[in-house]
Scaffold this active site. Structure first.
Site, PDB file in Angstrom:
ATOM      1  CB  CYS A 129      -1.008  -0.086   1.189  1.00 39.12           C
ATOM      2  SG  CYS A 129      -0.145  -0.413   2.972  1.00 39.12           S
TER       3      CYS A 129
ATOM      4  CG  ASP B  92      -8.010   2.385   0.597  1.00 37.11           C
ATOM      5  OD1 ASP B  92      -6.901   1.823   0.877  1.00 37.11           O
ATOM      6  OD2 ASP B  92      -8.883   2.011   1.842  1.00 37.11           O
TER       7      ASP B  92
ATOM      8  CG  HIS C 245      -5.248  -0.727   1.655  1.00 31.62           C
ATOM      9  ND1 HIS C 245      -5.536   0.300   1.887  1.00 31.62           N
ATOM     10  CD2 HIS C 245      -4.326  -1.388   2.121  1.00 31.62           C
ATOM     11  CE1 HIS C 245      -4.543   0.883   2.971  1.00 31.62           C
ATOM     12  NE2 HIS C 245      -3.661  -0.553   2.989  1.00 31.62           N
TER      13      HIS C 245
END
Length: 559
Positions: A392, A516, A518
């Site tokens: 990440c 994000d 992820h």
């Protein structure tokens, strides 16, 4: 007749930023519905060192429509010709004037937003390629370019509308062949350009290929070949270009070819300038390529040409004069190769960009500050590389680097995970076993990579818990105001990218705009926005028991 004057919002901002008195010309156009659009300004030639006509940098059909004046305090009524407009910024407010049949008088204006400009015009890209060969003298270069310009302005010049049978001709009729999708040449050009899935506010673009139609050239006398045995130096280069032309959507198709030809002619005139420069400056070399930029601070395209094999540093003086002439800021790149509209092969990652556009506003009623410019959304599993559950921070770093690439600060490619790891090993931060591993990195390592691979410094914020991030609203808002770069934040075992804040300075309420990394799905914008992979998050998004480190990249002061 009353003139309805509209001034582009970015132009107003550029004028308001000026504190030193300066004068020059206003460039824009009059639309078919009668509006006069003031799009940009050009500083008087005696105030800059630009060695060619600056109007060559502006897209067709922008022309001079009046004057501007940046002054301090009181000012005199501008001296205008009939139909001209004037913009005067006196450090307090913007005054606008127009010359009508009754003389020069003050007038009101409407602010023209970028979205409104986009909705009125189609941006046409005209691809072309010329082999330019001439004796190494300015007169020979001018003669060669003049010959090419005459051909482009003749009925032999045609423009094929890509992915269709429509071919436009630079003639009175304007159309060589209509194809199957067009029933008449009087149709507005906006009716033949497909909108696709882009938002209404997005800039519509269409593509043409320039070509010569030799069958329409008038018959000439038989060619005469003369052999000259004298030795002579020949300058030979390839000009690969893309002329950018603004087409009003209501413009008849039959009138398009003439404007496209004007765009190509301007590129040839710029090419003549660079060819002559090569005669006196040996560091300027290589084929010529168009680098057409559309920076968010400009609001309009700038048509630039650069020699391919000339270093960016050697072109800095030229860029500086262009910035000064167009009142662009002198502390950020706006017309570098990296600012180009057309992506060079492998230059920028083909990922979704600016995924926050179109989101609903946050629930906080405060001061919204977001990333300035374009970034790419990098996340798990992209590039056919499985970094799920460990990559990440690498992906957040790639997003940060993409911002610097899109804004023209660097042309270096976005590094892969292994290259990031190798950088950290090379500087002694990690052991050699780190290369090829699945070990995490944090904000400190992100700063190391930015500094060592891209010469970009960073500022860091450390908080003892996620709850303390709510107290950093002012600091983050100032960052987005002054730097405008995305922020990498790491805490616990997770990393995210902050691309904006909505902060109320009265009650302290705050919301964070989060990208994000992820996400593991396909690059589908609807899914990314609706499922919250890019969206506004409250303070409870952060882990109250984890400490967080934030890496805030700083913009290099350069052009």
């Amino acid at each position: 007749m009353e003139i309805h004057l509209c001034v582009l919002s970015q132009l107003i901002q550029r004028l308001e930023f000026q504190v030193t008195p300066v004068k020059g010309s206003v460039y824009g156009l009059t639309t078919n519905d009668g509006r006069v659009l003031a799009v940009t300004v050009v500083v008087s030639s005696n105030s800059t060192g630009l060695e060619h006509d600056v109007s060559l940098l502006l897209p067709v059909p922008l022309v001079r429509i009046g004057s501007f004046n940046v002054c301090k305090g009181d000012h005199t009524m501008p001296d205008l010709e009939e139909g001209e407009v004037s913009l005067v910024w006196d450090q307090i407010e913007l005054h606008t004037y127009v010359r009508g049949t009754n003389g020069t008088e003050s007038t009101k204006f409407t602010t023209l937003s970028q979205d409104e400009l986009n909705q009125s015009f189609i941006m046409a890209k005209v691809a072309f390629s010329f082999d330019v060969s001439a004796k190494d003298s300015p007169s020979s270069i001018r003669s060669t370019v003049q010959s090419l310009m005459e051909q482009v302005e003749s009925p032999a010049a045609c423009f094929r509308f890509l992915n269709s049978k429509l071919i436009l001709q630079n003639s009175e009729e304007g159309v060589l062949t209509l194809g199957d999708s067009l029933s008449g040449s009087d149709k507005p050009v906006g009716s033949i350009v497909k909108i696709g899935k882009k938002k209404a506010s997005s800039q519509q673009m269409t593509y043409f290929q320039f070509m010569f139609c030799r069958s329409v050239c008038p018959a000439t006398n038989a060619p005469v070949v003369r052999i000259d045995n004298r030795k002579v130096n020949v300058l030979s280069v390839v000009l690969n270009g893309e002329a950018i032309v603004y087409l009003e959507k209501s413009l008849p198709v039959s009138a398009v070819a003439e404007l496209l030809a004007q765009g190509v002619v301007q590129q040839l005139q710029l090419a003549e300038f660079w060819l002559c420069k090569q005669l006196t400056d040996k560091k300027i070399k290589g084929s010529l390529t168009s680098v057409n930029s559309l920076h968010f601070l400009a609001g309009h395209v700038v048509n630039v040409i650069y020699p391919d094999d000339t270093e960016e540093a050697h072109l800095e003086g030229y860029r500086r004069e262009v910035h000064r002439t167009l009142l662009f800021p002198l502390n950020r790149p706006m017309i570098r190769r990296g600012n180009g509209l057309t992506l060079a092969s492998g230059s920028k990652s083909l990922v979704l960009t600016n995924t926050h556009i179109g989101l609903n506003p946050s629930k906080v009623i405060g001061m919204v500050r977001t990333v300035a410019g374009t970034y790419g959304y990098h996340h798990y599993m992209q590039d056919k590389f499985d970094d799920n559950k460990w990559g990440c921070a690498y992906r957040s770093l790639q997003t940060l680097i993409s911002w610097f690439r899109y804004q023209g600060y660097t042309e270096k490619p976005i590094p892969a995970h292994r290259e990031i790891q190798k950088c950290l090993v090379d500087i002694g931060d990690k052991p050699s076993s780190f290369i090829g591993s699945t070990q995490w990195i944090g904000s400190t390592e992100v700063g190391f990579v930015l500094d060592n691979m891209f010469n970009i410094s960073s500022r860091f914020i450390f908080v003892n818990s996620g709850a303390e991030l709510a107290e950093k609203g002012r600091e983050l808002a100032i960052h987005f105001e002054t730097q405008g770069t995305p922020i990498m934040i790491g805490g616990g075992v997770l990393a995210h990218t902050i691309i904006g804040v909505d902060w109320n300075d009265e009650n302290g309420d705050i919301s964070f705009l989060i990208l994000d990394p992820h996400y593991t799905g396909n690059d589908d914008l609807s899914t990314i926005q609706s499922k919250g992979w890019c969206g506004w998050k409250g303070p409870d998004f952060w882990n109250a028991s984890a400490y967080y480190n934030l890496c805030l990249p700083q913009r290099p002061m350069c052009i």
